[in-house]
Enzyme design. Structure first.
Site, PDB file in Angstrom:
ATOM      1  N   TYR A   1       0.858  -1.191   0.000  1.00  0.00           N
ATOM      2  CA  TYR A   1       0.000   0.000   0.000  1.00  0.00           C
ATOM      3  C   TYR A   1       0.893   1.239   0.000  1.00  0.00           C
ATOM      4  CZ  TYR A   1      -3.907   3.085   0.813  1.00  0.00           C
ATOM      5  OH  TYR A   1      -4.854   4.071   0.654  1.00  0.00           O
TER       6      TYR A   1
ATOM      7  N   GLN B   1     -10.928  -0.192   1.089  1.00  0.00           N
ATOM      8  CA  GLN B   1     -11.355  -1.103   0.022  1.00  0.00           C
ATOM      9  C   GLN B   1     -10.161  -1.775  -0.647  1.00  0.00           C
ATOM     10  OE1 GLN B   1     -11.933   2.149   0.162  1.00  0.00           O
ATOM     11  NE2 GLN B   1     -11.564   3.191  -1.789  1.00  0.00           N
TER      12      GLN B   1
ATOM     13  N   SER C   1       4.735  10.079  12.294  1.00  0.00           N
ATOM     14  CA  SER C   1       6.195  10.136  12.173  1.00  0.00           C
ATOM     15  C   SER C   1       6.819  10.770  13.416  1.00  0.00           C
ATOM     16  CB  SER C   1       6.592  10.945  10.940  1.00  0.00           C
ATOM     17  OG  SER C   1       6.135  10.317   9.771  1.00  0.00           O
TER      18      SER C   1
ATOM     19  N   GLN D   1      10.546  15.866   9.980  1.00  0.00           N
ATOM     20  CA  GLN D   1       9.459  14.960  10.356  1.00  0.00           C
ATOM     21  C   GLN D   1       8.182  15.711  10.684  1.00  0.00           C
ATOM     22  OE1 GLN D   1       9.725  11.468   9.955  1.00  0.00           O
ATOM     23  NE2 GLN D   1      11.395  12.488   8.875  1.00  0.00           N
TER      24      GLN D   1
ATOM     25  N   HIS E   1       5.512  16.116   7.952  1.00  0.00           N
ATOM     26  CA  HIS E   1       4.708  14.985   7.499  1.00  0.00           C
ATOM     27  C   HIS E   1       3.234  15.166   7.853  1.00  0.00           C
ATOM     28  CE1 HIS E   1       7.163  11.900   5.679  1.00  0.00           C
ATOM     29  NE2 HIS E   1       8.091  12.032   6.601  1.00  0.00           N
TER      30      HIS E   1
ATOM     31  N   GLU F   1      11.103   6.406  16.558  1.00  0.00           N
ATOM     32  CA  GLU F   1      11.194   5.892  15.194  1.00  0.00           C
ATOM     33  C   GLU F   1      12.555   6.259  14.587  1.00  0.00           C
ATOM     34  OE1 GLU F   1       8.722   6.303  10.976  1.00  0.00           O
ATOM     35  OE2 GLU F   1       8.544   7.856  12.510  1.00  0.00           O
ATOM     36  N   HIS F   2      12.891   7.556  14.608  1.00  0.00           N
ATOM     37  CA  HIS F   2      14.177   8.043  14.103  1.00  0.00           C
ATOM     38  C   HIS F   2      14.938   8.690  15.263  1.00  0.00           C
ATOM     39  CE1 HIS F   2      11.229   8.580  10.707  1.00  0.00           C
ATOM     40  NE2 HIS F   2      12.158   7.884  10.077  1.00  0.00           N
TER      41      HIS F   2
ATOM     42  N   ASP G   1      15.493   8.489   4.753  1.00  0.00           N
ATOM     43  CA  ASP G   1      14.171   8.399   4.135  1.00  0.00           C
ATOM     44  C   ASP G   1      14.253   8.052   2.655  1.00  0.00           C
ATOM     45  OD1 ASP G   1      12.533   8.812   6.279  1.00  0.00           O
ATOM     46  OD2 ASP G   1      12.162  10.940   5.894  1.00  0.00           O
TER      47      ASP G   1
ATOM     48  N   HIS H   1       0.356 -39.178  21.585  1.00  0.00           N
ATOM     49  CA  HIS H   1       1.703 -38.680  21.319  1.00  0.00           C
ATOM     50  C   HIS H   1       2.748 -39.703  21.782  1.00  0.00           C
ATOM     51  CE1 HIS H   1      -0.303 -34.856  20.769  1.00  0.00           C
ATOM     52  NE2 HIS H   1       0.846 -34.249  20.466  1.00  0.00           N
TER      53      HIS H   1
END
Length: 434
Positions: free
Chosen positions: A133, A194, A240, A262, A265, A330-331, A364, A423
């Protein structure tokens, strides 16, 4: 002018204040969740027709067949070849660096033989089909195409299907060109819940995939949550984040712009600076106010810095590392004199950018490591997207007659202890007669 909060780690209640700043509500809005469940159910039941209706309704694209929404490989190649030389060269160079880095991540099968002839091992195989995506909301993201598709290609995935809302003009061309370079097999210009539903359940036109990767809006995130288990997902991405640790010796304009990188974003993105030098924090504040009016996305940056940003005075760089590990960003930029040594103190971060010249934006786009990273403190237990996300492992076991005799006795005892006689007897049938 952005009013970015100032905090001091020595202040009573600092951790509580920082916790409140970091808090991000990951629970889905009930209306969003209800809408997504309805879309998922509709696509699962009616397939292509439901996808087309959603596309006409939400994306305002009057398509009457799925064929109208699919881009051929010829179209992707033409998009690449028609790029201006400067863009073509940059995209190609980024793709090659990303590919080269991810080649190092490939896992291989292995096995070993024990003294009695028993063979144990692991067989590594790629996923058959994945869905990627690529968002198309506030900006076009050719870099997201490369970062999601390239490790899948390196892993040897049989079919890569990309979905992305249609965009007009040069931005769409860059996305399509990136898909061509990354070896995407099919590109379908659909988006939203969708698109996730079509990939997860399959339709007459879109086959069911094994895993869905890539970020999206709240509807996409909710859809990925709901289809997890039917298919695999990479993660549910939050806003972000960037955390910068600076010793006060870097150009304050550089630090301000790194925070912007960042913050631009999204209004709920997060940008934080940790520094032991109060005077330097003042200089960064001055740089922020000087540079902000020059930014095309000034309003978004302002909202981000005002709402979730912070400039934090710490006692020293060791404390900065402790706070960074607690935040698990994250960063993480280490803008200090000896960044590699400091990196050894970091346990939790999606990506670590070492040194004054290593801006997060290089990661990035073109440094090589993946920019799909864990957010919202999930770097405590999660890792960047990589080739390993597109491979799976099967255990290999081939027991020799002697091994069956040894292992069977062990298994028999344990199985009887668990009350699982079937078993136990399955193992006992293969024991050598005394």
């Amino acid at each position: 002018m952005a009013t970015i909060r100032r905090l001091d780690s020595s202040t009573p209640g600092f951790r509580a204040e920082l916790s409140q700043l970091l808090a991000f509500e990951t629970a889905q809005d009930l209306k969003v969740d209800a809408a997504v469940q309805a879309i998922l159910s509709d696509v699962k039941t009616r397939g292509d027709e439901a996808v087309l209706e959603c596309t006409r309704r939400f994306d305002r694209i009057q398509a009457h067949s799925m064929a109208e929404l699919e881009m051929s490989r010829t179209t992707l190649q033409a998009a690449y070849e028609q790029l201006p030389d400067r863009e073509k060269q940059a995209l190609t160079a980024a793709a090659e660096r990303i590919r080269r880095y991810h080649e190092h991540q490939k896992q291989t099968s292995w096995q070993y033989q024990e003294a009695d002839g028993t063979v144990l091992g692991q067989q590594v195989t790629p996923l058959d089909r994945v869905g990627i995506y690529v968002p198309g909301g506030k900006a076009a993201y050719p870099s997201s195409v490369l970062m999601n598709a390239m490790p899948a290609q390196v892993a040897g995935v049989g079919e890569i299907i990309m979905v992305s809302p249609a965009r007009a003009g040069d931005e769409q061309q860059l996305v399509l060109a990136a898909a061509y370079l990354a070896g995407v097999h099919r590109v379908i210009t659909i988006g939203g819940a969708q698109a996730v539903a079509a990939l997860a359940y399959g339709t007459a036109t879109i086959p069911q995939v094994d895993k869905i990767v890539g970020p999206g809006n709240a509807y996409v995130a909710a859809a990925k949550r709901h289809v997890f288990g039917v298919v695999g997902i990479d993660m549910v991405a939050g806003p972000s984040e960037i955390l910068v640790i600076c010793d006060g010796q870097t150009d304050p304009d550089w630090i301000a712009m790194d925070l912007f990188s960042q913050a631009e974003h999204d209004e709920i993105a997060q940008a934080i600076l940790l520094c032991p030098d109060d005077a330097f924090i003042d200089r960064v504040t001055t740089s922020i106010n000087k540079l902000l009016p020059t930014m095309p996305r000034q309003d978004i940056i302002t909202a981000s810095l005002t709402g979730r940003g912070a400039l934090i005075k710490v006692a020293n760089l060791d404390e900065a590392c402790d706070i960074a590990n607690w935040i698990a960003p994250e960063h993480l930029e280490l803008s200090v004199a000896d960044a590699p040594s400091m990196a050894n103190k970091i346990r939790h971060a999606g990506a670590i950018f070492m040194g004054r010249y290593t801006s997060e934006s290089l990661g990035d786009y073109c440094a090589g490591p993946n920019h799909v990273l864990p957010t919202s403190r999930t770097a405590r237990f999660a890792s960047p997207l990589g080739v390993y996300d597109f491979q799976k492992r099967s255990s290999l076991i081939m027991v020799s007659p002697d091994g069956a005799n040894t292992l069977g006795r062990i298994a028999s005892v344990l199985a009887h202890g668990e009350g699982l006689q079937g078993h136990a007897r399955a193992a006992e049938f293969r024991l050598k007669a005394d």
